[in-house]
Write an enzyme that holds these catalytic residues in place. Structure first.
Site, PDB file in Angstrom:
ATOM      1  N   SER A 183      14.546 180.289  58.722  1.00  0.00           N
ATOM      2  CA  SER A 183      15.506 179.180  58.591  1.00  0.00           C
ATOM      3  C   SER A 183      16.914 179.727  58.815  1.00  0.00           C
ATOM      4  O   SER A 183      17.227 180.836  58.369  1.00  0.00           O
ATOM      5  CB  SER A 183      15.433 178.576  57.182  1.00  0.00           C
ATOM      6  OG  SER A 183      14.112 178.288  56.824  1.00  0.00           O
ATOM      7  N   GLU A 266      14.085 183.292  45.027  1.00  0.00           N
ATOM      8  CA  GLU A 266      13.877 182.172  45.952  1.00  0.00           C
ATOM      9  C   GLU A 266      13.068 181.057  45.274  1.00  0.00           C
ATOM     10  O   GLU A 266      13.402 179.874  45.375  1.00  0.00           O
ATOM     11  CB  GLU A 266      13.144 182.645  47.207  1.00  0.00           C
ATOM     12  CG  GLU A 266      12.866 181.498  48.178  1.00  0.00           C
ATOM     13  CD  GLU A 266      12.330 181.950  49.522  1.00  0.00           C
ATOM     14  OE1 GLU A 266      11.720 183.034  49.596  1.00  0.00           O
ATOM     15  OE2 GLU A 266      12.519 181.194  50.498  1.00  0.00           O
TER      16      GLU A 266
HETATM   17  C1  LIG Z   1      10.433 175.142  55.033  1.00  0.00           C
HETATM   18  C2  LIG Z   1      10.062 176.579  55.262  1.00  0.00           C
HETATM   19  C3  LIG Z   1      11.050 177.547  55.335  1.00  0.00           C
HETATM   20  C4  LIG Z   1      10.706 178.873  55.586  1.00  0.00           C
HETATM   21  N1  LIG Z   1      11.723 179.778  55.711  1.00  0.00           N
HETATM   22  C5  LIG Z   1      11.405 181.068  55.972  1.00  0.00           C
HETATM   23  C6  LIG Z   1      12.457 182.023  56.165  1.00  0.00           C
HETATM   24  O1  LIG Z   1      13.658 181.686  56.146  1.00  0.00           O
HETATM   25  N2  LIG Z   1      12.117 183.313  56.400  1.00  0.00           N
HETATM   26  C7  LIG Z   1      10.812 183.731  56.447  1.00  0.00           C
HETATM   27  O2  LIG Z   1      10.577 184.923  56.625  1.00  0.00           O
HETATM   28  N3  LIG Z   1       9.781 182.836  56.323  1.00  0.00           N
HETATM   29  C8  LIG Z   1      10.058 181.512  56.080  1.00  0.00           C
HETATM   30  N4  LIG Z   1       9.040 180.592  55.957  1.00  0.00           N
HETATM   31  C9  LIG Z   1       7.648 181.040  56.122  1.00  0.00           C
HETATM   32  C10 LIG Z   1       6.840 181.014  54.834  1.00  0.00           C
HETATM   33  O3  LIG Z   1       7.279 182.002  53.928  1.00  0.00           O
HETATM   34  C11 LIG Z   1       5.363 181.181  55.204  1.00  0.00           C
HETATM   35  O4  LIG Z   1       4.989 180.050  55.978  1.00  0.00           O
HETATM   36  C12 LIG Z   1       4.473 181.280  53.987  1.00  0.00           C
HETATM   37  O5  LIG Z   1       4.713 182.466  53.283  1.00  0.00           O
HETATM   38  C13 LIG Z   1       2.976 181.210  54.386  1.00  0.00           C
HETATM   39  O6  LIG Z   1       2.684 182.143  55.372  1.00  0.00           O
HETATM   40  P1  LIG Z   1       1.879 181.700  56.689  1.00  0.00           P
HETATM   41  O7  LIG Z   1       2.558 180.514  57.281  1.00  0.00           O
HETATM   42  O8  LIG Z   1       1.719 182.909  57.538  1.00  0.00           O
HETATM   43  O9  LIG Z   1       0.457 181.216  56.159  1.00  0.00           O
HETATM   44  P2  LIG Z   1      -0.773 182.142  55.735  1.00  0.00           P
HETATM   45  O10 LIG Z   1      -0.311 183.256  54.862  1.00  0.00           O
HETATM   46  O11 LIG Z   1      -1.531 182.510  56.961  1.00  0.00           O
HETATM   47  O12 LIG Z   1      -1.624 181.129  54.852  1.00  0.00           O
HETATM   48  C14 LIG Z   1      -2.479 180.155  55.427  1.00  0.00           C
HETATM   49  C15 LIG Z   1      -3.179 179.404  54.287  1.00  0.00           C
HETATM   50  O13 LIG Z   1      -4.003 180.335  53.514  1.00  0.00           O
HETATM   51  C16 LIG Z   1      -3.656 180.274  52.139  1.00  0.00           C
HETATM   52  N5  LIG Z   1      -3.758 181.616  51.537  1.00  0.00           N
HETATM   53  C17 LIG Z   1      -3.273 182.777  52.079  1.00  0.00           C
HETATM   54  N6  LIG Z   1      -3.522 183.809  51.226  1.00  0.00           N
HETATM   55  C18 LIG Z   1      -4.133 183.283  50.128  1.00  0.00           C
HETATM   56  C19 LIG Z   1      -4.636 183.847  48.901  1.00  0.00           C
HETATM   57  N7  LIG Z   1      -4.521 185.146  48.645  1.00  0.00           N
HETATM   58  N8  LIG Z   1      -5.187 183.007  47.993  1.00  0.00           N
HETATM   59  C20 LIG Z   1      -5.287 181.671  48.242  1.00  0.00           C
HETATM   60  N9  LIG Z   1      -4.844 181.082  49.401  1.00  0.00           N
HETATM   61  C21 LIG Z   1      -4.278 181.883  50.320  1.00  0.00           C
HETATM   62  C22 LIG Z   1      -2.213 179.788  52.116  1.00  0.00           C
HETATM   63  O14 LIG Z   1      -1.890 179.169  50.883  1.00  0.00           O
HETATM   64  C23 LIG Z   1      -2.187 178.791  53.282  1.00  0.00           C
HETATM   65  O15 LIG Z   1      -2.688 177.557  52.862  1.00  0.00           O
HETATM   66  C24 LIG Z   1       9.350 179.256  55.738  1.00  0.00           C
HETATM   67  C25 LIG Z   1       8.354 178.280  55.684  1.00  0.00           C
HETATM   68  C26 LIG Z   1       8.697 176.960  55.465  1.00  0.00           C
HETATM   69  C27 LIG Z   1       7.606 175.945  55.457  1.00  0.00           C
END
Ligand SMILES: Cc1cc2nc3c(=O)[nH]c(=O)nc-3n(C[C@H](O)[C@H](O)[C@H](O)COP(=O)(O)OP(=O)(O)OC[C@H]3O[C@@H](n4cnc5c(N)ncnc54)[C@H](O)[C@@H]3O)c2cc1C
Length: 398
Positions: A183, A266
């Site tokens: 973001s 955060e």
């Molecule tokens: C509005 C918004 C702002 C953001 N801003 C930033 C930013 O500024 N900087 C940045 O670096 N990132 C940012 N992100 C990214 C965000 O941190 C990640 O999307 C989030 O950490 C999930 O990672 P992923 O998308 O890779 O999903 P994944 O980690 O691949 O997860 C996929 C699914 O599996 C589930 N899952 C994964 N591991 C487990 C577990 N151990 N137990 C149970 N369920 C699990 C998750 O809950 C999810 O439903 C932002 C995301 C959003 C939506």
């Protein structure tokens, strides 16, 4: 005059007196919610075209900078921070009073959320004196925005798998890799960066945290187009980007500890509520549309007011120093639920108006409805928060 020499008669006030002082200042200086000058949603940059996105982000930056500078000049920014870091060394409750009062008005500093709410926690806990005095005063003056370069295409919830690499070079590190979902990457001067300085097998023990200057040739920010057609996030490609030695936060290989501080602040910040008082606004919407006598609508309103009250009480307990197990994940989870359910309730109250483009009553709620699923992911997903609550809050096995 240096920051430490600014006269500060408000330091001696008790909570009531200080609140009256802050309220009077906001009365005189802040636009009201709903007035034409209201900019409380300016940080929600979600445009339909790339040009519109850049234009909106520039506008949000200008407005937020101006407002943050006014808070600073009035002695209301970062009061609890040490004088050398731009603050006044005042008690922490004074910052809470300012935040509470600010939430009532049509203003927002959320564009600088990383800078104002996460960088200080990280630098106070892990940074050097030089890093604090260099980076914190420009943040308080509204001069520098920050972003977080954490998530990668193959590492989101599981940041221990991050692959972006920082290799030692003369005078610092060379960083190469790809980040995603960042973001405000296009408007930030600096980033908190997590990169690998050890081996992949070391997982989280091989990570370090750095301050990355975003304005350099090795940093390429590319806005991402979302399914809705809008833009909010960016991909950030790092190709031999340079971080000087002074940019390492904490020790080499200690990035995981820094990350834990960053994520805790955060979660608390998100739980603190980016659109606080939405229950009050929901009640206002029902009244305006003549729906507040409908018992089904009253159920929705009561549920929203109760959720908001529970969140407020929890936050007051935390602010008063009470031990709340897994406080950050609990408030973050409650807040993301509240945002989703309240936006859903608004669309039920709006009825068909919720489907009409540019309906003035519907527009802010549709924006929130579309943003609510993102709140369940950003700062760690709901599932991850539940894991943390179970393990650290309730002491259950992994
Ligand atoms: C509005 C918004 C702002 C953001 N801003 C930033 C930013 O500024 N900087 C940045 O670096 N990132 C940012 N992100 C990214 C965000 O941190 C990640 O999307 C989030 O950490 C999930 O990672 P992923 O998308 O890779 O999903 P994944 O980690 O691949 O997860 C996929 C699914 O599996 C589930 N899952 C994964 N591991 C487990 C577990 N151990 N137990 C149970 N369920 C699990 C998750 O809950 C999810 O439903 C932002 C995301 C959003 C939506």
């Amino acid at each position: 005059m240096s920051d430490s020499q600014v006269p500060d008669p408000e330091s001696a006030l008790d909570r009531e007196g200080f609140q009256a002082h802050v309220r009077a200042w906001f009365e005189a200086n802040a636009p009201r919610k709903g007035s034409p000058e209201d900019f409380s949603a300016v940080h929600v940059v979600n445009a339909r075209t790339l040009e519109e996105y850049h234009e909106q982000e520039r506008h949000a930056l200008t407005v937020t900078r101006r407002w943050q500078r006014r808070l600073f000049d009035a002695g209301l920014a970062g009061r609890s921070w040490p004088a050398g870091c731009g603050g006044r060394g005042a008690p922490a409750w004074q910052d809470e009073v300012v935040a509470e009062e600010q939430a009532r008005w049509g203003v927002s500093t959320k564009m600088f959320a990383v800078a104002l709410e996460m960088v200080p926690a990280v630098l106070f806990a892990h940074g050097t004196h030089e890093q604090r005095v260099t980076h914190l005063p420009p943040i308080l003056r509204g001069e520098h925005g920050w972003c977080q370069l954490l998530s990668e295409p193959g590492a989101g919830s599981d940041l221990g798998g991050a692959q972006t690499r920082a290799s030692a070079v003369d005078g610092g590190w060379s960083v190469t890799g790809q980040k995603v979902w960042t973001s405000h990457a296009g408007s930030a001067q600096f980033a908190l960066l997590i990169a690998r300085t050890g081996t992949r097998e070391e997982r989280s023990a091989g990570l370090s945290c750095f301050v990355l200057d975003m304005a350099q040739p090795g940093v390429d920010v590319r806005p991402l187009r979302q399914m809705s057609g809008g833009y909010h996030f960016n991909e950030v490609f790092l190709d031999d980007a340079f971080v000087p030695e002074s940019g390492l936060i904490g020790g080499l290989g200690e990035g995981w500890a820094v990350l834990k501080t960053m994520l805790a602040s955060e979660r608390a910040a998100i739980g603190g509520g980016t659109s606080a008082r939405s229950a009050t606004q929901l009640v206002g919407l029902a009244r305006r549309l003549g729906r507040s006598d409908d018992t089904a609508v009253q159920d929705l309103l009561a549920a929203a007011v109760i959720r908001e009250r529970v969140l407020d009480l929890l936050r007051s307990r935390i602010a008063a120093g009470h031990q709340v197990a897994a406080a950050g994940p609990v408030t973050k989870l409650l807040y993301s639920e509240h945002a989703r359910l309240t936006a859903g309730a608004a669309t039920e109250i709006l009825g068909t108006a919720a489907t009409v483009a540019d309906d003035p009553d519907a527009a802010p709620w549709i924006e929130r409805l579309l943003f609510a699923p993102g709140l369940r992911l950003g700062g760690g997903t709901d599932e991850i928060q539940r894991n943390v609550i179970a393990e650290r809050g309730l002491g259950l096995p992994r």
